[in-house]
Design an enzyme around this catalytic site. Structure first.
Site, mmCIF file in Angstrom:
data_model
loop_
_atom_site.group_PDB
_atom_site.id
_atom_site.type_symbol
_atom_site.label_atom_id
_atom_site.label_comp_id
_atom_site.label_asym_id
_atom_site.label_seq_id
_atom_site.Cartn_x
_atom_site.Cartn_y
_atom_site.Cartn_z
ATOM 1 N N ASP A 185 -86.773 118.430 32.979
ATOM 2 C CA ASP A 185 -87.223 119.266 31.861
ATOM 3 C C ASP A 185 -88.306 120.269 32.240
ATOM 4 O O ASP A 185 -89.090 120.711 31.390
ATOM 5 C CB ASP A 185 -87.717 118.377 30.713
ATOM 6 C CG ASP A 185 -86.570 117.654 30.026
ATOM 7 O OD1 ASP A 185 -85.535 118.297 29.780
ATOM 8 O OD2 ASP A 185 -86.703 116.452 29.751
ATOM 9 N N ASP A 225 -78.778 118.314 27.901
ATOM 10 C CA ASP A 225 -80.056 118.983 27.667
ATOM 11 C C ASP A 225 -80.410 119.958 28.794
ATOM 12 O O ASP A 225 -81.072 120.977 28.573
ATOM 13 C CB ASP A 225 -81.200 117.976 27.551
ATOM 14 C CG ASP A 225 -80.902 116.766 26.691
ATOM 15 O OD1 ASP A 225 -79.751 116.279 26.721
ATOM 16 O OD2 ASP A 225 -81.819 116.270 26.017
#
Length: 379
Positions: A93, A154
């Site tokens: 991320d 994601d």
């Protein structure tokens, strides 16, 4: 004052108050307290911390109020320290963290140090690249028994960091990794009926596909709505950077599925396959991501595209419902911007709360519609 502007003005007021409340800490998700729901705060050690920076930069771009700018710059310094300390960065991320903080500062201010920090962040993300399997490993260290061969949907929203790094540096490693990962995601995470897996596993030694699973969805074979949302926006961004028509078509497919399966008020439940009753949790953050992602998708379509009106209608219906039914406009003391987000329902982790990423995408969607402020995924 129109509806979008009213919602933005409400967000500006709340964010300015939150700057004082949060201080040097970063909001994550909310918990229930004596005074209602309040954000849990952390010292820049979670995957969500870039969204607070992004909100601050959006507010500054819209209002030109130096209060937001100074607060946003302070968060970038925090991210500079986090990277220097290599603190809580062993995951994929990095794009969420540094696109909305350092890259945002570069886009807005052309600050050379912010540009360099963003390139260093791209290098950090590249340490997740697994040459043998040609994917970016989502979680865990290399060789991890459970997560070593896992990709998750994601990650499509982290690829813009690598595409941007290629444009800035000319180093093809960044682009090649992003393209390979997008291709693998398209092939294995997107199903034939236009739904999606949350995660997919590969054999770490042979790179052979093992199968799709979920981490936060209802079942391995269900469609977690926030995952579908990441796919809509992520593939649209991959198309912007590469002009590969397959990415645009994949974004369209995922968007059709999302809009087609919404309930009457046009805001998603937390999974498209979960049984629906009066106690089923929503995920307003999924619909907020899609409200922003649809605008990116629409911006890539020709003016006479036959689906343009369909996607525009879906965008306006969902965003209107978020403003009218899920926002905190009528709750002036609320910390969050939209209610009824879900983090991890099966894990009983904030299944019905404020989500800082939900707030970010909600505000990005509003500002793009109202003033053309598009966020910080590309320049």
């Amino acid at each position: 004052m129109n509806q979008w502007r009213e919602a933005i003005e409400d967000a500006l007021q709340k964010t300015k108050r939150n700057i004082v409340k949060f201080g040097d800490l970063f909001p994550h998700v909310s918990t229930d307290g004596d005074g209602g729901k309040t954000y849990t705060l952390n010292p820049n050690d979670d995957w969500t911390d870039g969204f607070w920076s992004g909100i601050l930069w959006l507010c500054f771009e819209y209002s030109k109020d130096e209060t937001f700018k100074l607060a946003a710059e302070q968060t970038v310094e925090s991210f500079r320290k986090r990277l220097a300390d290599n603190s809580a960065l062993e995951h994929h991320d990095i794009g969420f963290l540094y696109s909305l903080s350092a890259k945002a500062q570069w886009i807005i201010e052309k600050d050379v140090r912010a540009r360099q920090l963003t390139l260093l962040a791209a290098d950090k993300l590249m340490t997740r690249w697994r040459e043998k399997g040609e994917y970016i490993q989502a979680w865990g260290p290399i060789g991890d028994e459970h997560n070593g061969g896992r990709i998750i949907i994601d990650c499509l929203m982290n690829l813009p960091l690598l595409f941007w790094a290629y444009e800035q540096s000319g180093d093809e490693r960044y682009r090649d990794a992003a393209v390979a990962h997008a291709d693998k995601s398209r092939r294995y995470l997107v199903r034939g009926d236009d739904s999606s897996y949350h995660t997919f596993h590969f054999d770490q030694e042979t790179a052979e596909p093992i199968g799709g699973t979920t981490h936060q969805g209802f079942t391995n074979g269900s469609t977690w709505t926030r995952g579908q949302a990441w796919g809509i926006y992520g593939f649209a961004l991959s198309y912007r950077y590469t002009k590969n028509p397959l990415y645009l078509e994949t974004s369209r497919r995922l968007a059709r599925f999302f809009l087609r399966n919404l309930p009457e008020d046009h805001v998603a439940y937390w999974d498209f396959n979960v049984p629906i009753n009066e106690n089923t949790y929503r995920d307003s953050s999924a619909s907020a991501i899609v409200a922003a992602g649809l605008q990116e998708l629409i911006s890539q379509l020709d003016a006479d595209d036959v689906e343009r009106a369909y996607f525009e209608d879906g965008l306006h219906r969902s965003l209107k419902s978020l403003v009218e039914n899920y926002s905190t406009i009528n709750e002036p003391n609320a910390e969050g911007l939209i209610k009824r987000g879900s983090y991890h329902v099966r894990g009983n982790s904030s299944p019905d709360d404020f989500m800082i990423w939900g707030d970010y995408y909600y505000l990005e969607a509003l500002m793009r519609l109202e003033k053309g402020i598009k966020g910080y995924w590309y320049e």
